[in-house]
Design an enzyme around this catalytic site. Structure first.
Site, PDB file in Angstrom:
ATOM      1  N   LYS A  12       2.224   4.601   1.587  1.00  0.00           N
ATOM      2  CA  LYS A  12       2.343   5.122   2.945  1.00  0.00           C
ATOM      3  C   LYS A  12       1.913   6.588   2.888  1.00  0.00           C
ATOM      4  O   LYS A  12       2.604   7.432   2.316  1.00  0.00           O
ATOM      5  CB  LYS A  12       3.782   4.989   3.442  1.00  0.00           C
ATOM      6  CG  LYS A  12       3.951   5.434   4.871  1.00  0.00           C
ATOM      7  CD  LYS A  12       5.260   4.906   5.416  1.00  0.00           C
ATOM      8  CE  LYS A  12       5.758   5.521   6.693  1.00  0.00           C
ATOM      9  NZ  LYS A  12       4.905   6.339   7.468  1.00  0.00           N
TER      10      LYS A  12
ATOM     11  N   CYS B 154      13.522  50.483   1.779  1.00  0.00           N
ATOM     12  CA  CYS B 154      13.477  51.861   2.281  1.00  0.00           C
ATOM     13  C   CYS B 154      14.756  52.267   3.008  1.00  0.00           C
ATOM     14  O   CYS B 154      14.880  53.407   3.459  1.00  0.00           O
ATOM     15  CB  CYS B 154      12.273  52.061   3.196  1.00  0.00           C
ATOM     16  SG  CYS B 154      12.430  51.226   4.771  1.00  0.00           S
TER      17      CYS B 154
ATOM     18  N   CYS C  75       7.648  52.454   4.641  1.00  0.00           N
ATOM     19  CA  CYS C  75       8.266  51.465   3.749  1.00  0.00           C
ATOM     20  C   CYS C  75       7.221  50.998   2.731  1.00  0.00           C
ATOM     21  O   CYS C  75       6.185  50.421   3.095  1.00  0.00           O
ATOM     22  CB  CYS C  75       8.792  50.303   4.593  1.00  0.00           C
ATOM     23  SG  CYS C  75       9.564  49.006   3.642  1.00  0.00           S
TER      24      CYS C  75
ATOM     25  N   CYS D 240      16.887  47.744   5.245  1.00  0.00           N
ATOM     26  CA  CYS D 240      15.756  47.320   4.416  1.00  0.00           C
ATOM     27  C   CYS D 240      16.077  47.571   2.939  1.00  0.00           C
ATOM     28  O   CYS D 240      16.452  48.681   2.569  1.00  0.00           O
ATOM     29  CB  CYS D 240      14.497  48.077   4.822  1.00  0.00           C
ATOM     30  SG  CYS D 240      13.096  47.710   3.762  1.00  0.00           S
TER      31      CYS D 240
ATOM     32  N   TYR E 167      -6.756   2.167   6.362  1.00  0.00           N
ATOM     33  CA  TYR E 167      -5.916   1.066   5.900  1.00  0.00           C
ATOM     34  C   TYR E 167      -5.751  -0.093   6.877  1.00  0.00           C
ATOM     35  O   TYR E 167      -4.943  -0.983   6.652  1.00  0.00           O
ATOM     36  CB  TYR E 167      -4.526   1.566   5.489  1.00  0.00           C
ATOM     37  CG  TYR E 167      -3.902   2.532   6.497  1.00  0.00           C
ATOM     38  CD1 TYR E 167      -3.566   2.117   7.771  1.00  0.00           C
ATOM     39  CD2 TYR E 167      -3.634   3.840   6.125  1.00  0.00           C
ATOM     40  CE1 TYR E 167      -2.987   2.990   8.668  1.00  0.00           C
ATOM     41  CE2 TYR E 167      -3.055   4.721   7.009  1.00  0.00           C
ATOM     42  CZ  TYR E 167      -2.729   4.299   8.280  1.00  0.00           C
ATOM     43  OH  TYR E 167      -2.165   5.175   9.160  1.00  0.00           O
TER      44      TYR E 167
ATOM     45  N   GLU F 247       0.861  -1.197   0.000  1.00  0.00           N
ATOM     46  CA  GLU F 247       0.000   0.000   0.000  1.00  0.00           C
ATOM     47  C   GLU F 247       0.881   1.226   0.000  1.00  0.00           C
ATOM     48  O   GLU F 247       2.051   1.163   0.365  1.00  0.00           O
ATOM     49  CB  GLU F 247      -0.833   0.047   1.297  1.00  0.00           C
ATOM     50  CG  GLU F 247      -1.697  -1.156   1.507  1.00  0.00           C
ATOM     51  CD  GLU F 247      -2.278  -1.199   2.928  1.00  0.00           C
ATOM     52  OE1 GLU F 247      -2.184  -0.188   3.657  1.00  0.00           O
ATOM     53  OE2 GLU F 247      -2.807  -2.255   3.278  1.00  0.00           O
TER      54      GLU F 247
ATOM     55  N   CYS G   6      11.807  45.084   9.069  1.00  0.00           N
ATOM     56  CA  CYS G   6      11.979  46.502   8.796  1.00  0.00           C
ATOM     57  C   CYS G   6      10.953  47.225   9.669  1.00  0.00           C
ATOM     58  O   CYS G   6       9.756  47.019   9.508  1.00  0.00           O
ATOM     59  CB  CYS G   6      11.719  46.807   7.322  1.00  0.00           C
ATOM     60  SG  CYS G   6      11.525  48.581   7.048  1.00  0.00           S
TER      61      CYS G   6
ATOM     62  N   ASP H 199       1.114  10.300   3.934  1.00  0.00           N
ATOM     63  CA  ASP H 199       1.880  11.179   4.814  1.00  0.00           C
ATOM     64  C   ASP H 199       0.965  12.214   5.468  1.00  0.00           C
ATOM     65  O   ASP H 199       0.901  13.370   5.067  1.00  0.00           O
ATOM     66  CB  ASP H 199       2.960  11.886   3.977  1.00  0.00           C
ATOM     67  CG  ASP H 199       4.038  12.464   4.863  1.00  0.00           C
ATOM     68  OD1 ASP H 199       4.044  12.169   6.065  1.00  0.00           O
ATOM     69  OD2 ASP H 199       4.873  13.228   4.337  1.00  0.00           O
TER      70      ASP H 199
ATOM     71  N   LYS I  20      10.605   3.655   2.897  1.00  0.00           N
ATOM     72  CA  LYS I  20      10.424   5.102   2.720  1.00  0.00           C
ATOM     73  C   LYS I  20      11.145   5.585   1.465  1.00  0.00           C
ATOM     74  O   LYS I  20      12.285   5.191   1.202  1.00  0.00           O
ATOM     75  CB  LYS I  20      10.980   5.845   3.938  1.00  0.00           C
ATOM     76  CG  LYS I  20      10.316   5.413   5.243  1.00  0.00           C
ATOM     77  CD  LYS I  20       9.417   6.468   5.803  1.00  0.00           C
ATOM     78  CE  LYS I  20      10.198   7.417   6.650  1.00  0.00           C
ATOM     79  NZ  LYS I  20       9.388   8.379   7.339  1.00  0.00           N
TER      80      LYS I  20
END
Ligand code: IVH
Length: 699
Positions: A110, A404, A425, A401, A220, A108, A419, A112, A307
């Site tokens: 797996k 600005c 800004c 930044c 399952y 089957e 910032c 997640d 896996k």
């Protein structure tokens, strides 16, 4: 008559739910479905005596909150041994066949997501419990009921009277992308992957939030005493007949090469699936062989997980750029030489923050490994140092930044730089206005991202309050606008003055206050003034509001610039008060209640029910209290005081009866014992509690 109609609607809705969510073959339109659902909800509201916790209407969820009771698993939820190597897998199979001879396997996918155990009694969903520590988990029944592919009532009639079925609660990629896009727009932290999102959603306090997030559930594994099956395959076919969503991407394999084939096929094909998977589970099919093999302390000896390795690609970082969000958060982004990875072309990868970059010592021009594990956004997992140019220098993170020029700051406990120039800004200002006009906030049509930029660059708006001073003749001369769209914009700005308070609150763009939190705040405090005046302690009393959110709210209202915006919005006539509530009934009108102890649902939820039925909540036991609704573990001092004052004490069941049974706890089937009525809870069902977990019966 009415009862029959209710039953018929429930039967129809169950059937069409199954066709849509399990079989993927809808037979009626969404409209027809919604019409039936509305009729059912109306009838159920008018006739609480026919309430049923397994009615398809519960799938809509509730805005009330739930605390989770811990429930012991009747059969422990074990984990699986896992391997990344085919060689190890072959050894595993050899070990099995040395002990039990040649046998068949079911391969089957797996899935997640996050594991769930569903218990059915007499064909009805009784309980849904998370894995927890494998011995006991959280009772998340209310939330799982909203997952459309979980049958609330089984089809057919040959199911065992009491059994468990296990599977995975999944968040399909489409739901995940939608959720994260929403969270990003709200300035909320993103979920790293669908697995975290599914697990986080299941632990949500309000089932209505769960209902909206589009979870799915694939089953399952059956568990029960004396189940009438010889093989796993047979049990899953039956489960499918009973209405469970069982994957059809599984296969009986008779030999190692067949197993290898299945793995090889899905290692590639899984990228086309609409939900995440992280491997293949190989299980012995025959239950008699399973019994012979038994368990180790942690896992069955008859199953193993192979896996998949995360796919990797090697590519070059062309440049590193920095994005400034609406909240001022800076996100470094690697602009990559385009590369094909797991079926899509990757051009950019987030570098998260300065620390993360320093950890990997990432530099522009580096060749890096890009991975797409469970995560959707590709991440950089390492640098190929052999290809680093000799003259490369360590990257020094920006200090100012990029938009600005303001020096960046870092707040305690936050990985990101910010910032702080909120009012000066450009991307922050524009971002806030765009957030404000969103459909889910003030819904100002005709004002898209580009128009907002245009208004900003022509010095017509600097804050959201400026929108309400705009005149059509200021807009019409702007490029791409014209008179007609100018008028439309002004009209929809005018309309936004009718938008309900909760959406206005959301539109303000207070950090961490997303759509749902805004709704809860509006519901709890009713007016903006009340939110503004609330202390930290008072704020956290509202559902979904923790200390971090409370602090962000306090901080927002401590800022003079924000207060000025609020003053102007108020003057413009925006809704700063919630509309009056509609009562579900007047059953508790004129009565005062104190809620104390633990219940099958949260105290906030109990209080909301009291208000919904016209009652009043009081904080302390005093002469003016009419009833105490007493849950489990109610403080003895309170009880004594109540008795002294002659206040009537209600059990949870008695309370639910007072409000006509609507929303009564699912498991409350028996009359409460008068001796223990005050501490009755109705949640943990004795069967699950009494039983010590057993190992040998996972078949
Ligand atoms: S069987 C006793 N089958 O993987 C074994 N598990 O690593 C019961 N999982 O906790 C589990 N897909 O959450 C099984 N097809 C599948 C699965 C599966 C995903 C998860 C499950 C389990 C974990 C073990």
């Amino acid at each position: 008559m009415i009862r029959e109609r209710i039953e018929e609607l429930r039967r129809q809705l169950d059937l069409h739910n199954f066709k849509y969510y399990v079989e993927n073959a809808p037979e009626i339109s969404d409209f027809e479905f919604d019409t039936m659902m509305c009729e059912l909800q109306d009838l159920e509201r008018e006739h609480p005596e026919y309430a049923d916790p397994n009615s398809p209407s519960v799938r809509v969820g509730s805005d009330l909150t739930a605390e989770f009771a811990t429930v012991r698993h009747r059969y422990p939820m074990l984990s699986l041994g896992n391997t990344y190597s085919l060689e190890e897998l072959h050894e595993f199979i050899e070990r099995i066949e040395r002990e039990a001879g040649q046998t068949d396997y079911v391969c089957e996918l797996k899935f997640d997501g996050t594991a769930i155990s569903l218990t059915y009694e007499n064909g009805c969903l009784l309980r849904a419990v998370t894995r927890g520590d494998g011995v006991a988990g959280d009772d998340v029944t209310a939330n799982v009921r909203t997952v459309r592919s979980v049958p609330l009532r089984l089809r057919g009639n040959d199911w065992p009277p009491y059994f468990e079925i296990r599977g995975e609660i999944l968040m399909p990629y489409a739901s995940f992308d939608r959720l994260n896009a929403e969270r990003e727009a709200n300035g909320e932290a993103l979920f790293a992957n669908p697995r975290n999102a599914a697990a986080g959603t299941l632990k949500q306090q309000a089932s209505a939030v769960v209902a909206r997030r589009g979870l799915d559930c694939t089953l399952y594994q059956l568990a029960g005493d004396n189940l009438p099956f010889k093989t796993h395959w047979e049990s899953l076919q039956k489960a499918r007949e009973w209405g469970f969503k069982v994957s059809d991407r599984m296969r009986i394999c008779h030999s190692v090469p067949e197993i290898d084939d299945f793995i090889r096929y899905w290692d590639t094909a899984r990228h086309e699936l609409p939900f995440p998977t992280d491997g293949v589970v190989i299980k012995v099919n025959d239950f008699a062989v399973r019994r012979q093999l038994g368990f180790t302390a942690k896992a069955p000896k008859w199953a193993v997980a192979y896996k998949f390795k995360a796919e990797q690609a090697l590519t070059r970082i062309d440049s590193i750029s920095f994005q400034v969000g609406r909240t001022g958060a800076i996100t470094p982004v690697a602009n990559l030489e385009p590369v094909l990875l797991a079926g899509t072309t990757v051009r950019r990868a987030t570098l998260h923050n300065a620390e993360q970059m320093a950890l990997l010592d990432i530099r522009p021009g580096d060749w890096v490994y890009v991975e797409k594990g469970g995560e959707i956004i590709p991440k950089i997992t390492g640098v190929d140092l052999s290809q680093r140019p000799a003259d490369s220098l360590p990257f020094s993170y920006i200090t100012h930044c990029p938009e600005c020029g303001t020096p960046l700051v870092r707040y305690e406990g936050e990985a990101k730089h910010y910032c702080p120039n909120q009012s000066g800004c450009r991307p922050q200002i524009i971002g806030r206005i765009i957030h404000f006009i969103r459909r889910k906030a003030l819904d100002i049509e005709g004002l898209g991202e580009e128009t907002v930029e245009l208004l900003y660059d022509n010095s017509l708006v600097r804050t959201v309050a400026d929108l309400y001073d705009l005149r059509a003749e200021q807009l019409s001369p702007l490029p791409r606008l014209g008179e007609k769209s100018a008028e439309n914009i002004i009209r929809s700005i005018e309309h936004s003055k009718e938008v309900p308070f909760a959406r206005v609150l959301f539109g303000l763009g207070i950090r961490f206050v997303g759509e749902t939190t805004a709704k809860y705040l509006a519901e709890h405090f009713r007016t903006l003034d009340a939110v503004m005046q609330a202390t930290r302690e008072e704020l956290v009393e509202a559902d979904e509001v923790g200390e971090r959110i409370a602090d962000a709210i306090r901080e927002y209202f401590a800022d003079e610039t924000n207060l000025d915006i609020i003053r102007r919005l108020r003057a413009a006539g925006l809704q700063f008060e919630a509309a009056a509530r509609e009562l579900a009934s007047e059953a508790l009108a004129g009565k005062s209640f104190v809620v104390s102890g633990r219940f099958s649902r949260s105290r906030d939820e109990m209080k909301a029910l009291i208000e919904a039925h016209g009652g009043k909540n009081l904080a302390a036991v005093s002469g003016s209290v009419d009833y105490i609704v007493a849950g489990e573990k109610m403080g003895p001092a309170k009880l004594k005081k109540a008795e002294k004052l002659g206040i009537r004490i209600l059990s949870e069941e008695e309370f639910f009866r007072m409000i006509g049974g609507s929303g009564a706890p699912a498991a409350a089937e028996e009359e409460p014992d008068p001796e223990t009525a005050a501490t009755q809870t109705g949640t943990p069902v004795p069967k699950a509690e009494e039983a010590e977990p057993r190992q040998g019966e996972l078949f």
